[in-house]
Design a protein around this motif. Structure first.
Motif, PDB file in Angstrom:
ATOM      1  N   SER A 106     -32.499 -18.917 -21.377  1.00 32.59           N
ATOM      2  CA  SER A 106     -31.100 -18.555 -21.611  1.00 32.59           C
ATOM      3  C   SER A 106     -30.312 -18.424 -20.317  1.00 32.59           C
ATOM      4  O   SER A 106     -30.762 -17.785 -19.369  1.00 32.59           O
ATOM      5  CB  SER A 106     -31.036 -17.235 -22.384  1.00 32.59           C
ATOM      6  N   ALA A 107     -29.118 -18.991 -20.325  1.00 31.51           N
ATOM      7  CA  ALA A 107     -28.180 -18.761 -19.227  1.00 31.51           C
ATOM      8  C   ALA A 107     -27.471 -17.423 -19.411  1.00 31.51           C
ATOM      9  O   ALA A 107     -26.991 -16.835 -18.447  1.00 31.51           O
ATOM     10  CB  ALA A 107     -27.161 -19.896 -19.162  1.00 31.51           C
ATOM     11  N   ILE A 108     -27.410 -16.945 -20.640  1.00 34.47           N
ATOM     12  CA  ILE A 108     -26.838 -15.627 -20.924  1.00 34.47           C
ATOM     13  C   ILE A 108     -27.879 -14.590 -20.525  1.00 34.47           C
ATOM     14  O   ILE A 108     -29.051 -14.717 -20.861  1.00 34.47           O
ATOM     15  CB  ILE A 108     -26.463 -15.498 -22.417  1.00 34.47           C
ATOM     16  N   LYS A 109     -27.443 -13.586 -19.809  1.00 38.05           N
ATOM     17  CA  LYS A 109     -28.362 -12.569 -19.302  1.00 38.05           C
ATOM     18  C   LYS A 109     -28.118 -11.225 -19.970  1.00 38.05           C
ATOM     19  O   LYS A 109     -27.014 -10.921 -20.408  1.00 38.05           O
ATOM     20  CB  LYS A 109     -28.208 -12.417 -17.783  1.00 38.05           C
ATOM     21  N   GLU A 110     -29.164 -10.421 -20.021  1.00 42.43           N
ATOM     22  CA  GLU A 110     -29.073  -9.074 -20.567  1.00 42.43           C
ATOM     23  C   GLU A 110     -28.216  -8.201 -19.666  1.00 42.43           C
ATOM     24  O   GLU A 110     -28.068  -8.479 -18.475  1.00 42.43           O
ATOM     25  CB  GLU A 110     -30.470  -8.442 -20.635  1.00 42.43           C
ATOM     26  N   THR A 111     -27.699  -7.124 -20.250  1.00 42.03           N
ATOM     27  CA  THR A 111     -26.989  -6.112 -19.477  1.00 42.03           C
ATOM     28  C   THR A 111     -27.517  -4.748 -19.890  1.00 42.03           C
ATOM     29  O   THR A 111     -28.268  -4.629 -20.853  1.00 42.03           O
ATOM     30  CB  THR A 111     -25.471  -6.162 -19.734  1.00 42.03           C
ATOM     31  N   GLY A 112     -27.076  -3.733 -19.187  1.00 42.50           N
ATOM     32  CA  GLY A 112     -27.489  -2.376 -19.507  1.00 42.50           C
ATOM     33  C   GLY A 112     -26.698  -1.789 -20.663  1.00 42.50           C
ATOM     34  O   GLY A 112     -25.881  -2.462 -21.293  1.00 42.50           O
ATOM     35  N   ALA A 121     -16.607  -6.019 -23.645  1.00 44.90           N
ATOM     36  CA  ALA A 121     -15.777  -7.076 -24.228  1.00 44.90           C
ATOM     37  C   ALA A 121     -15.706  -8.283 -23.290  1.00 44.90           C
ATOM     38  O   ALA A 121     -15.788  -9.432 -23.739  1.00 44.90           O
ATOM     39  CB  ALA A 121     -14.384  -6.538 -24.527  1.00 44.90           C
ATOM     40  N   ARG A 122     -15.587  -8.028 -22.001  1.00 50.85           N
ATOM     41  CA  ARG A 122     -15.543  -9.138 -21.034  1.00 50.85           C
ATOM     42  C   ARG A 122     -16.883  -9.872 -20.967  1.00 50.85           C
ATOM     43  O   ARG A 122     -16.923 -11.092 -20.788  1.00 50.85           O
ATOM     44  CB  ARG A 122     -15.114  -8.633 -19.658  1.00 50.85           C
ATOM     45  N   PHE A 128     -19.347 -16.185 -24.744  1.00 45.70           N
ATOM     46  CA  PHE A 128     -18.684 -17.222 -25.542  1.00 45.70           C
ATOM     47  C   PHE A 128     -18.495 -18.496 -24.728  1.00 45.70           C
ATOM     48  O   PHE A 128     -18.724 -19.602 -25.223  1.00 45.70           O
ATOM     49  CB  PHE A 128     -17.322 -16.747 -26.056  1.00 45.70           C
ATOM     50  N   ARG A 129     -18.093 -18.350 -23.464  1.00 44.05           N
ATOM     51  CA  ARG A 129     -17.907 -19.529 -22.618  1.00 44.05           C
ATOM     52  C   ARG A 129     -19.237 -20.258 -22.403  1.00 44.05           C
ATOM     53  O   ARG A 129     -19.294 -21.490 -22.450  1.00 44.05           O
ATOM     54  CB  ARG A 129     -17.274 -19.140 -21.287  1.00 44.05           C
ATOM     55  N   ILE A 130     -20.283 -19.509 -22.195  1.00 43.34           N
ATOM     56  CA  ILE A 130     -21.607 -20.124 -22.009  1.00 43.34           C
ATOM     57  C   ILE A 130     -22.057 -20.805 -23.298  1.00 43.34           C
ATOM     58  O   ILE A 130     -22.511 -21.955 -23.280  1.00 43.34           O
ATOM     59  CB  ILE A 130     -22.637 -19.068 -21.544  1.00 43.34           C
ATOM     60  N   LEU A 131     -21.920 -20.109 -24.412  1.00 43.46           N
ATOM     61  CA  LEU A 131     -22.306 -20.696 -25.695  1.00 43.46           C
ATOM     62  C   LEU A 131     -21.519 -21.972 -25.986  1.00 43.46           C
ATOM     63  O   LEU A 131     -22.082 -22.965 -26.454  1.00 43.46           O
ATOM     64  CB  LEU A 131     -22.120 -19.691 -26.838  1.00 43.46           C
ATOM     65  N   LEU A 132     -20.219 -21.948 -25.702  1.00 41.67           N
ATOM     66  CA  LEU A 132     -19.411 -23.151 -25.925  1.00 41.67           C
ATOM     67  C   LEU A 132     -19.918 -24.325 -25.095  1.00 41.67           C
ATOM     68  O   LEU A 132     -19.936 -25.464 -25.566  1.00 41.67           O
ATOM     69  CB  LEU A 132     -17.935 -22.872 -25.631  1.00 41.67           C
ATOM     70  N   GLY A 133     -20.340 -24.064 -23.870  1.00 39.97           N
ATOM     71  CA  GLY A 133     -20.902 -25.132 -23.045  1.00 39.97           C
ATOM     72  C   GLY A 133     -22.145 -25.738 -23.680  1.00 39.97           C
ATOM     73  O   GLY A 133     -22.299 -26.966 -23.731  1.00 39.97           O
ATOM     74  N   GLU A 162     -14.273 -20.164 -30.793  1.00 37.96           N
ATOM     75  CA  GLU A 162     -12.941 -20.279 -30.204  1.00 37.96           C
ATOM     76  C   GLU A 162     -12.003 -19.212 -30.776  1.00 37.96           C
ATOM     77  O   GLU A 162     -11.234 -18.586 -30.041  1.00 37.96           O
ATOM     78  CB  GLU A 162     -12.369 -21.676 -30.454  1.00 37.96           C
ATOM     79  N   LYS A 163     -12.084 -18.957 -32.071  1.00 36.31           N
ATOM     80  CA  LYS A 163     -11.241 -17.929 -32.682  1.00 36.31           C
ATOM     81  C   LYS A 163     -11.627 -16.537 -32.185  1.00 36.31           C
ATOM     82  O   LYS A 163     -10.759 -15.733 -31.841  1.00 36.31           O
ATOM     83  CB  LYS A 163     -11.328 -17.991 -34.206  1.00 36.31           C
ATOM     84  N   HIS A 164     -12.927 -16.248 -32.132  1.00 35.14           N
ATOM     85  CA  HIS A 164     -13.375 -14.947 -31.615  1.00 35.14           C
ATOM     86  C   HIS A 164     -12.915 -14.752 -30.169  1.00 35.14           C
ATOM     87  O   HIS A 164     -12.513 -13.654 -29.776  1.00 35.14           O
ATOM     88  CB  HIS A 164     -14.898 -14.807 -31.691  1.00 35.14           C
TER      89      HIS A 164
END
Length: 174
Positions: A106-112, A121-122, A128-133, A162-164
């Motif tokens: 995964s390019a998406i990483k965990e956070t605390g 939210a950010r 979302f940007r990563i998933l869209l890619g 895109e809507k979310h």
């Protein structure tokens, strides 16, 4: 007509006894599609867990709005995860299924758990940007191989993300 030579069921035919056919795609094509879907699956799984984390741990003035929104998002992500994994199985491949595999791919990483509501939210917007890619990448591959089933599924995900993205961006613009 000699009734002794007629197949009693479809299973009696030579074709039915042969190795199952992979819906008209070659082994290389199904490998390419399944690999792209597995990368998407890994990212969706990490995104899903982040949403659960945020749902459980959001605090502050935005609690009620974001608590509910994160639940909506993780419920949708969970459904998408199931559909992606099942689509991988359609191509006779095995979906990634361990946390180790998800984190590794995964390019998406965990956070605390100690983030502010705004940072949560950010982070979701970044996901979302990563998933869209990844979705666009999968769409390119499946379009190349005339995989209309996966293409339709992916286009639906793109439309909803895109809507979310728009709605969460509007929320942060207060």
């Amino acid at each position: 007509m000699n009734i002794e030579n007629v197949a009693k069921t479809q299973l009696d035919t030579r074709l039915a006894k042969a190795k199952p056919i992979k819906l008209g795609w070659s082994d290389d094509e199904t490998e390419r599609i399944a690999s792209a879907l597995n990368e998407l699956l890994a990212n969706y799984q990490v995104h899903y867990q982040k949403l659960r984390n945020y749902h459980w741990n959001v605090k502050g003035a935005d609690f009620f709005d974001l608590h509910e929104e994160f639940e909506t998002l993780y419920t949708e992500a969970n459904q998408n995860i199931d559909e992606i994994a099942e689509r991988i199985r359609v191509f006779s491949h095995t979906p990634l299924s361990t946390l180790r595999d998800y984190l590794e791919h995964s390019a998406i990483k965990e956070t605390g758990t100690d983030l502010t509501a705004e940072v949560m939210a950010r982070e979701v917007l970044s996901d979302f940007r990563i998933l869209l890619g990844y979705l666009v990448s999968v769409l390119s591959i499946v379009s190349e191989h005339d995989d209309a089933g996966t293409e339709q599924m992916i286009k639906g995900y793109i439309k909803r993300i895109e809507k979310h993205h728009w709605m969460l961006t509007a929320f942060l613009a207060k």
